[in-house]
Write a protein that holds these residues in place. Sequence first.
Motif, PDB file in Angstrom:
ATOM      1  N   GLU A 165      34.600  11.760   5.656  1.00 57.34           N
ATOM      2  CA  GLU A 165      33.312  10.922   5.910  1.00 57.34           C
ATOM      3  C   GLU A 165      31.903  11.567   6.276  1.00 57.34           C
ATOM      4  N   PRO A 166      30.934  11.094   5.878  1.00 55.61           N
ATOM      5  CA  PRO A 166      29.422  11.542   6.502  1.00 55.61           C
ATOM      6  C   PRO A 166      29.345  11.059   7.915  1.00 55.61           C
ATOM      7  N   ARG A 167      28.926  11.649   8.628  1.00 53.85           N
ATOM      8  CA  ARG A 167      28.442  11.549  10.154  1.00 53.85           C
ATOM      9  C   ARG A 167      26.961  11.804  10.551  1.00 53.85           C
ATOM     10  N   PRO A 168      26.169  11.047   9.822  1.00 57.80           N
ATOM     11  CA  PRO A 168      24.993  10.959   9.904  1.00 57.80           C
ATOM     12  C   PRO A 168      24.453  10.901  11.542  1.00 57.80           C
ATOM     13  N   ASN A 169      23.537  11.690  12.021  1.00 61.66           N
ATOM     14  CA  ASN A 169      23.183  11.852  13.421  1.00 61.66           C
ATOM     15  C   ASN A 169      21.987  10.581  13.566  1.00 61.66           C
ATOM     16  N   ALA A 170      21.709  10.576  14.901  1.00 59.78           N
ATOM     17  CA  ALA A 170      20.658   9.391  15.190  1.00 59.78           C
ATOM     18  C   ALA A 170      19.373   9.554  14.263  1.00 59.78           C
ATOM     19  N   ALA A 171      18.933  10.761  14.273  1.00 57.37           N
ATOM     20  CA  ALA A 171      17.632  11.111  13.695  1.00 57.37           C
ATOM     21  C   ALA A 171      17.913  10.351  12.035  1.00 57.37           C
ATOM     22  N   HIS A 172      18.976  10.860  11.311  1.00 58.30           N
ATOM     23  CA  HIS A 172      18.915  10.467  10.169  1.00 58.30           C
ATOM     24  C   HIS A 172      19.142   8.946   9.912  1.00 58.30           C
ATOM     25  N   LEU A 173      19.824   8.366  10.988  1.00 54.82           N
ATOM     26  CA  LEU A 173      19.933   6.659  11.033  1.00 54.82           C
ATOM     27  C   LEU A 173      18.582   6.209  10.998  1.00 54.82           C
ATOM     28  N   ALA A 174      17.837   6.983  12.062  1.00 58.24           N
ATOM     29  CA  ALA A 174      16.344   6.323  12.232  1.00 58.24           C
ATOM     30  C   ALA A 174      15.467   6.442  11.044  1.00 58.24           C
ATOM     31  N   GLN A 175      15.722   7.748  10.554  1.00 61.26           N
ATOM     32  CA  GLN A 175      14.901   7.958   9.157  1.00 61.26           C
ATOM     33  C   GLN A 175      15.312   6.916   7.938  1.00 61.26           C
ATOM     34  N   ALA A 176      16.598   6.576   8.002  1.00 63.22           N
ATOM     35  CA  ALA A 176      17.048   5.560   6.899  1.00 63.22           C
ATOM     36  C   ALA A 176      16.392   4.136   7.273  1.00 63.22           C
ATOM     37  N   ALA A 177      16.287   3.816   8.540  1.00 62.54           N
ATOM     38  CA  ALA A 177      15.973   2.494   8.994  1.00 62.54           C
ATOM     39  C   ALA A 177      14.290   2.528   8.687  1.00 62.54           C
ATOM     40  N   ALA A 178      13.760   3.582   8.837  1.00 61.18           N
ATOM     41  CA  ALA A 178      12.492   3.450   8.671  1.00 61.18           C
ATOM     42  C   ALA A 178      11.646   3.499   7.277  1.00 61.18           C
ATOM     43  N   VAL A 179      12.673   3.810   6.359  1.00 56.78           N
ATOM     44  CA  VAL A 179      12.214   3.949   4.746  1.00 56.78           C
ATOM     45  C   VAL A 179      11.505   2.685   4.408  1.00 56.78           C
ATOM     46  N   ASP A 180      12.103   1.429   4.801  1.00 57.21           N
ATOM     47  CA  ASP A 180      11.612   0.099   4.368  1.00 57.21           C
ATOM     48  C   ASP A 180      10.108  -0.061   4.955  1.00 57.21           C
TER      49      ASP A 180
END
Length: 207
Positions: A165-180
């Motif tokens: 399973e993927p384990r995105p780090n905090a930076a990737h999670l923040a990037q995902a949250a910022a897309v919108d």
Amino acid sequence: MLLLLPATALSHPHAWIDLHVDVDIDDSQNVHTLTQTWVFDPVYTMLLLEEYERALPGADQTRQLEALRDRMMESMADYDHMTEVRLDQQPLEIAGAEETRIKIKDDEALKLRFTLKLDEPAPLTEGSLSYRIFDPTYYIEMLHPGEEAVRLKGTAEDCRVQIIEPRPNAAHLAQAAAVDLGGSADGLGRHFAQWVEIDCSRSGEDD
């Protein structure tokens, strides 16, 4: 990028695809192809079909599906059909896709099936084979629903499948949250993709 999306806002993931993959293994434990079946969620299916009803007014559904299939395959060709394959962690070249089929499953979910051919056969005797399938923009979440979604066909009695399973780090999670909010999703999808590993070298270790 992906898949001729309807003109909706680019936030994500707004669509989901269940993955099922048949891995063809010959008598010498070489992998030649990965036959993939993608099952789109009903809402995304509806959006795609509405888009093609507008693009091809008056055409029957078979013609619309064929046009959709052709456009999808053309769109994905420059991206190795969203698939990254490695042998013993070394990237493998992909020759292309063939035997493409499309239909509506149970009157609500689009089902796309194609066979992805490796440029050279991958010998499982030289290491584990791993692959991941993902939309680079993470607009679409693409996941295997379980290990049963990976089927080893041919000489594979001693091979084992593991879905990591993927384990995105905090930076990737923040990037995902910022897309919108206008952030970039370029390349984001790989960090949220499962790796599937096929190992034929550990026969009997746990027996």
